[in-house]
Design a protein around this motif. Structure first.
Motif, mmCIF file in Angstrom:
data_model
loop_
_atom_site.group_PDB
_atom_site.id
_atom_site.type_symbol
_atom_site.label_atom_id
_atom_site.label_comp_id
_atom_site.label_asym_id
_atom_site.label_seq_id
_atom_site.Cartn_x
_atom_site.Cartn_y
_atom_site.Cartn_z
ATOM 1 N N ARG A 126 0.837 -1.201 0.000
ATOM 2 C CA ARG A 126 0.000 0.000 0.000
ATOM 3 C C ARG A 126 0.875 1.255 0.000
ATOM 4 N NH1 ARG A 126 -2.689 -3.451 3.514
ATOM 5 N NH2 ARG A 126 -4.775 -3.995 2.818
ATOM 6 N N LYS A 127 0.559 2.175 -0.909
ATOM 7 C CA LYS A 127 1.266 3.454 -0.953
ATOM 8 C C LYS A 127 0.865 4.265 0.266
ATOM 9 C CE LYS A 127 2.283 7.359 -3.892
ATOM 10 N NZ LYS A 127 2.098 7.997 -5.189
ATOM 11 N N LEU A 128 1.857 4.815 0.951
ATOM 12 C CA LEU A 128 1.610 5.595 2.159
ATOM 13 C C LEU A 128 1.489 7.075 1.822
ATOM 14 C CD1 LEU A 128 4.184 3.872 4.535
ATOM 15 C CD2 LEU A 128 1.755 3.349 4.246
ATOM 16 N N ASP A 129 0.794 7.793 2.659
ATOM 17 C CA ASP A 129 0.623 9.234 2.486
ATOM 18 C C ASP A 129 1.807 9.961 3.132
ATOM 19 O OD1 ASP A 129 -0.448 11.673 1.812
ATOM 20 O OD2 ASP A 129 -1.850 11.719 3.509
ATOM 21 N N LEU A 130 2.973 9.737 2.550
ATOM 22 C CA LEU A 130 4.222 10.351 2.986
ATOM 23 C C LEU A 130 4.946 10.831 1.735
ATOM 24 C CD1 LEU A 130 5.448 7.622 5.523
ATOM 25 C CD2 LEU A 130 4.580 9.897 6.099
ATOM 26 N N PRO A 131 5.900 11.739 1.875
ATOM 27 C CA PRO A 131 6.641 12.203 0.690
ATOM 28 C C PRO A 131 7.490 11.090 0.070
ATOM 29 C CG PRO A 131 7.028 13.647 2.589
ATOM 30 C CD PRO A 131 6.277 12.450 3.090
ATOM 31 N N ASN A 132 7.769 11.215 -1.228
ATOM 32 C CA ASN A 132 8.709 10.314 -1.896
ATOM 33 C C ASN A 132 10.085 10.465 -1.276
ATOM 34 O OD1 ASN A 132 6.606 9.621 -3.552
ATOM 35 N ND2 ASN A 132 7.583 10.265 -5.446
ATOM 36 N N PHE A 133 10.991 9.556 -1.645
ATOM 37 C CA PHE A 133 12.339 9.595 -1.098
ATOM 38 C C PHE A 133 12.997 10.945 -1.399
ATOM 39 C CE2 PHE A 133 16.916 8.932 -1.165
ATOM 40 C CZ PHE A 133 17.093 8.372 0.092
ATOM 41 N N ALA A 134 13.650 11.488 -0.390
ATOM 42 C CA ALA A 134 14.415 12.723 -0.545
ATOM 43 C C ALA A 134 15.870 12.396 -0.261
ATOM 44 C CB ALA A 134 13.895 13.781 0.414
ATOM 45 N N GLU A 135 16.726 13.352 -0.480
ATOM 46 C CA GLU A 135 18.151 13.121 -0.230
ATOM 47 C C GLU A 135 18.380 12.717 1.218
ATOM 48 O OE1 GLU A 135 19.997 16.770 -1.416
ATOM 49 O OE2 GLU A 135 20.201 16.025 -3.463
ATOM 50 N N GLY A 136 19.484 12.026 1.448
ATOM 51 C CA GLY A 136 19.816 11.627 2.797
ATOM 52 C C GLY A 136 20.619 10.350 2.814
ATOM 53 N N GLU A 137 20.370 9.571 3.832
ATOM 54 C CA GLU A 137 21.105 8.331 4.043
ATOM 55 C C GLU A 137 20.183 7.147 3.828
ATOM 56 O OE1 GLU A 137 22.525 8.723 8.057
ATOM 57 O OE2 GLU A 137 24.090 10.126 7.459
ATOM 58 N N ILE A 138 20.788 5.997 3.505
ATOM 59 C CA ILE A 138 20.034 4.744 3.440
ATOM 60 C C ILE A 138 20.793 3.677 4.220
ATOM 61 C CG2 ILE A 138 18.919 5.287 1.243
ATOM 62 C CD1 ILE A 138 20.866 3.205 -0.028
ATOM 63 N N GLU A 139 20.046 2.672 4.664
ATOM 64 C CA GLU A 139 20.627 1.570 5.445
ATOM 65 C C GLU A 139 20.215 0.196 4.922
ATOM 66 O OE1 GLU A 139 19.444 2.227 9.512
ATOM 67 O OE2 GLU A 139 20.777 3.954 9.717
ATOM 68 N N GLU A 140 19.358 0.160 3.888
ATOM 69 C CA GLU A 140 18.929 -1.132 3.365
ATOM 70 C C GLU A 140 18.532 -1.011 1.900
ATOM 71 O OE1 GLU A 140 16.534 -3.890 5.789
ATOM 72 O OE2 GLU A 140 15.176 -3.974 4.080
ATOM 73 N N PHE A 141 18.886 -2.049 1.151
ATOM 74 C CA PHE A 141 18.484 -2.228 -0.243
ATOM 75 C C PHE A 141 17.776 -3.567 -0.320
ATOM 76 C CE2 PHE A 141 19.245 -4.553 -4.126
ATOM 77 C CZ PHE A 141 18.851 -3.653 -5.104
ATOM 78 N N ALA A 142 16.750 -3.665 -1.158
ATOM 79 C CA ALA A 142 16.077 -4.961 -1.340
ATOM 80 C C ALA A 142 15.556 -5.077 -2.765
ATOM 81 C CB ALA A 142 14.923 -5.123 -0.354
ATOM 82 N N LEU A 143 15.422 -6.317 -3.181
ATOM 83 C CA LEU A 143 14.831 -6.661 -4.467
ATOM 84 C C LEU A 143 13.715 -7.654 -4.168
ATOM 85 C CD1 LEU A 143 15.337 -6.098 -7.494
ATOM 86 C CD2 LEU A 143 16.775 -8.129 -7.514
ATOM 87 N N LEU A 144 12.531 -7.429 -4.731
ATOM 88 C CA LEU A 144 11.367 -8.240 -4.414
ATOM 89 C C LEU A 144 10.635 -8.605 -5.698
ATOM 90 C CD1 LEU A 144 8.852 -7.788 -1.597
ATOM 91 C CD2 LEU A 144 7.959 -7.668 -3.916
ATOM 92 N N ILE A 145 10.071 -9.801 -5.721
ATOM 93 C CA ILE A 145 9.140 -10.179 -6.785
ATOM 94 C C ILE A 145 7.837 -10.571 -6.116
ATOM 95 C CG2 ILE A 145 10.032 -12.552 -6.920
ATOM 96 C CD1 ILE A 145 9.301 -12.373 -9.999
ATOM 97 N N GLY A 146 6.743 -10.026 -6.627
ATOM 98 C CA GLY A 146 5.411 -10.302 -6.096
ATOM 99 C C GLY A 146 4.372 -9.803 -7.076
ATOM 100 N N ASN A 147 4.175 -10.529 -8.149
ATOM 101 C CA ASN A 147 3.307 -10.089 -9.249
ATOM 102 C C ASN A 147 1.889 -10.650 -9.176
ATOM 103 O OD1 ASN A 147 5.337 -8.517 -10.483
ATOM 104 N ND2 ASN A 147 6.259 -10.364 -11.329
#
Length: 165
Positions: A126-147
């Motif tokens: 579900r898309k959340l009512d929050l802003p899209n990604f902005a500049e900053g830091e990240i701590e996790e990357f993931a790849l998912l399949i769920g079609n």
């Protein structure tokens, strides 16, 4: 163009920090594996099952916080199977939600460029009512399949990096 490599898979790479998560955490029956192949690329393969309300497989990479301010794109060099995948990043590994985007593979080697500012926050599909990604830091990357269908999948990954442009 400046780049910052998050992960470059090679024959001598380790998979420290990488782990898989399937829908079995919710009772599903999907399976997957993540390993290095003979060419030194990562290979994420498996079978998505819809049994018991399942429907996804994923691989995650957690790491100490990385500053990506100034980079505009998440870039992947992949060879997929013609299926659609979801790429995810988290600014804080402990957050329940991820910033996501989709891409479709062609069966050939591809250079995928995902605009970071177009990655939107999502939790359990579900898309959340929050802003899209902005500049900053990240701590996790993931790849998912769920079609939303039962399917075997296979995607080979060469590099994951961030690009300025």
């Amino acid at each position: 163009m400046n780049t910052m490599v998050l992960y470059d898979f090679t024959k001598t790479a380790t998979l420290d920090g990488w782990y898989t998560v399937n829908d079995d955490v919710m009772g599903g029956r999907s399976t997957c594996s993540f390993e290095l192949n003979q060419q030194g690329n990562a290979l994420f393969t498996g079978q998505v099952s819809l049994e018991n309300n399942g429907g996804f497989s994923s691989v995650h990479y957690r790491f100490p916080s990385v500053e990506i301010t100034g980079y505009q794109f998440l870039a992947l060099r992949v060879k997929g199977d013609g299926k659609r995948y979801q790429v995810r990043i988290k600014d804080r590994a402990g957050d329940n939600y991820s910033y996501i985007a989709y891409f479709t593979t062609t069966g050939e080697w591809q250079d995928i460029k995902v605009p970071l500012k177009e990655m939107y926050p999502s939790f359990r599909g579900r898309k959340l009512d929050l802003p899209n990604f902005a500049e900053g830091e990240i701590e996790e990357f993931a790849l998912l399949i769920g079609n939303k269908k039962e399917e075997a999948f296979s995607i080979e990954i060469d590099t994951i990096q961030f690009l300025e442009e």
